[in-house]
Design a protein around this motif. Sequence first.
Motif, PDB file in Angstrom:
ATOM      1  N   LYS A  91       0.888  -1.157   0.000  1.00 51.05           N
ATOM      2  CA  LYS A  91       0.000   0.000   0.000  1.00 51.05           C
ATOM      3  C   LYS A  91       0.926   1.207   0.000  1.00 51.05           C
ATOM      4  O   LYS A  91       2.127   1.082   0.212  1.00 51.05           O
ATOM      5  CB  LYS A  91      -0.904  -0.009   1.233  1.00 51.05           C
ATOM      6  N   TRP A 238       0.825  -1.230  -4.828  1.00 48.88           N
ATOM      7  CA  TRP A 238       1.240   0.150  -5.082  1.00 48.88           C
ATOM      8  C   TRP A 238       2.636   0.194  -5.712  1.00 48.88           C
ATOM      9  O   TRP A 238       3.491  -0.631  -5.369  1.00 48.88           O
ATOM     10  CB  TRP A 238       1.263   0.919  -3.745  1.00 48.88           C
ATOM     11  N   CYS A 241      -1.243  -0.663  -8.591  1.00 48.12           N
ATOM     12  CA  CYS A 241      -2.619  -0.931  -8.118  1.00 48.12           C
ATOM     13  C   CYS A 241      -3.501  -1.315  -9.302  1.00 48.12           C
ATOM     14  O   CYS A 241      -3.212  -2.263 -10.001  1.00 48.12           O
ATOM     15  CB  CYS A 241      -3.161   0.262  -7.350  1.00 48.12           C
TER      16      CYS A 241
END
Length: 551
Positions: A91, A238, A241
């Motif tokens: 992320k 990320w 994504c």
Amino acid sequence: MHQEESVYYDVVIVGAGPSGISTSIKLKQLAIDKKIDIKICVIEKSRSLGDHILSGAIVDITAIRELLPNCPFEESELFTIVNEERFLYFKKNKYFNIPNFLLPNCLKNDGCYITRLGHLVKWMGNKAEALGVDIFTGFAATDLLYNDKNEVCGIKTGSFGLDREGEKTNYFQPGLNILSKNTVLAEGSRGNLGKKVIEHFNLNEGKNQQRYAIGIKELWKIDHSKSRPGLVIHTIGWPLCDKANGGAFLYNMNNDLVSVGMIVDLNYSNPWLSPFKEFQSYKTHDVIHNILENGKRLSYGAKSITMGGLLSLPKLYFKGGILVGCDAGFLNSSRLKGIHTAVKSGIIAAESIMESILLGNSNMKNNELVIYHEKFKKSFLHKELNKSRNFKQWSSKYKLIALLMTILEQKILMGYFFWNLCSKKPDNCFLKQANSIDQIIYQKPDNKITFDIESSVFLSNTHYEKNEPIHLKINNKETPVLINLRDYAGPESRYCPAGVYKFIKDENGRYKIHINSDNCLHCKTCDIKDITQNITWTPPQGGSGPVYNGM
């Protein structure tokens, strides 16, 4: 008046990558064993062996051991054994470690080694030359030669000493015709002659569309206190994504070196996406940034990757020749590996050619080396690719269940399943119009961890002769502005990792495309991703292009 000369070899191999060099080594080994003389030459467009080679790279050394069983190469500086693996889901400001037991076997690297493929190829090339193979670097194979039976009978190399318009200068030297009964195309991903021969003989009839990705990589020397030779990190999530399929990696080698890179599938739909800038963003994640901080970037490069797998493989043989390595598409995308598959394809190719020579070509039909396909079908290479044949289709279409289906097909069913997923839409047809999707805003480079394209290309040591012909061909000069810029905001200015394509205004305020071919890294992304297939990559003058130092 300059005249083209012709020479003859029993086998001509185009490309001195792992598949081409392996073909030549195995052929010479077999010839020595059978006590016959066979003339082999390898034609390579880079100035010296390995200059144009770029890969991650983690190598399964099974095929290299088969090719060179008595060489203690694992103990050399060429290899760093993988001793620790981490597979992370990123992320933006955090990450999740995916436990090893949840991963399918194809994503594990037990017994594998990290290597710098350019150095490995140079080492293998020296082995080939010691056996008597003629390797000619600095010569680009520009065309195929055909006889009156529509059979490939060799190749033509490019001329030297042409100016920007393709006219002869005082330094003109004509190309060479290399005639051969066996032509092996080993040019790598999206090979120039491979592309031509597949079209000429319709070798991809009934096959899935070939799938491609762009791989972008940097080589760093990091702080010694952070060096962990043998540590392999793979990541998904990320910054890509939902913008594109792909992932990234960081490999720790000896001597405080790390390879860091990103792979972006070229079937992405957002025309605002820049693979280069996505990669630069990737390095700002805490996990990667902390490793690279206070380090020094040594080199940069990019390369297309052929990833369609078994269902996208073209017919492997044609009248007078065969396809090996990534020119065919043998890479196993589920394992993120193509070196061992390239080497094995070269071994199979050599065995097939030698058998045809010993049998006086009696096992050939219409001058086609059918036995090459038959031997491939019986090899571990086919078994491995068959097990992973749906991987690229799952990962492209059904992201949420891709991992589960890979575990089911490869770990539980071991490749014994009856379904084949279709993929009929080429990568260039996926882009959406620019006004239908939000523009992506990227951060400016800090020149410490993240950089611009210009400084990156400088580290690729790319070189072209002054005033040599432009090797990037635009078929219709109006199309880039009338279609690409108008409808898609000029995506070639973003998907090219070397800043080759730019849209500029002329003195009348009208846009035109400017091509800085002197920046070209030979990645061939433009040849693959251009919306209207209006751009064609052709080989430049021999010796031109990047000079990678063990990338």
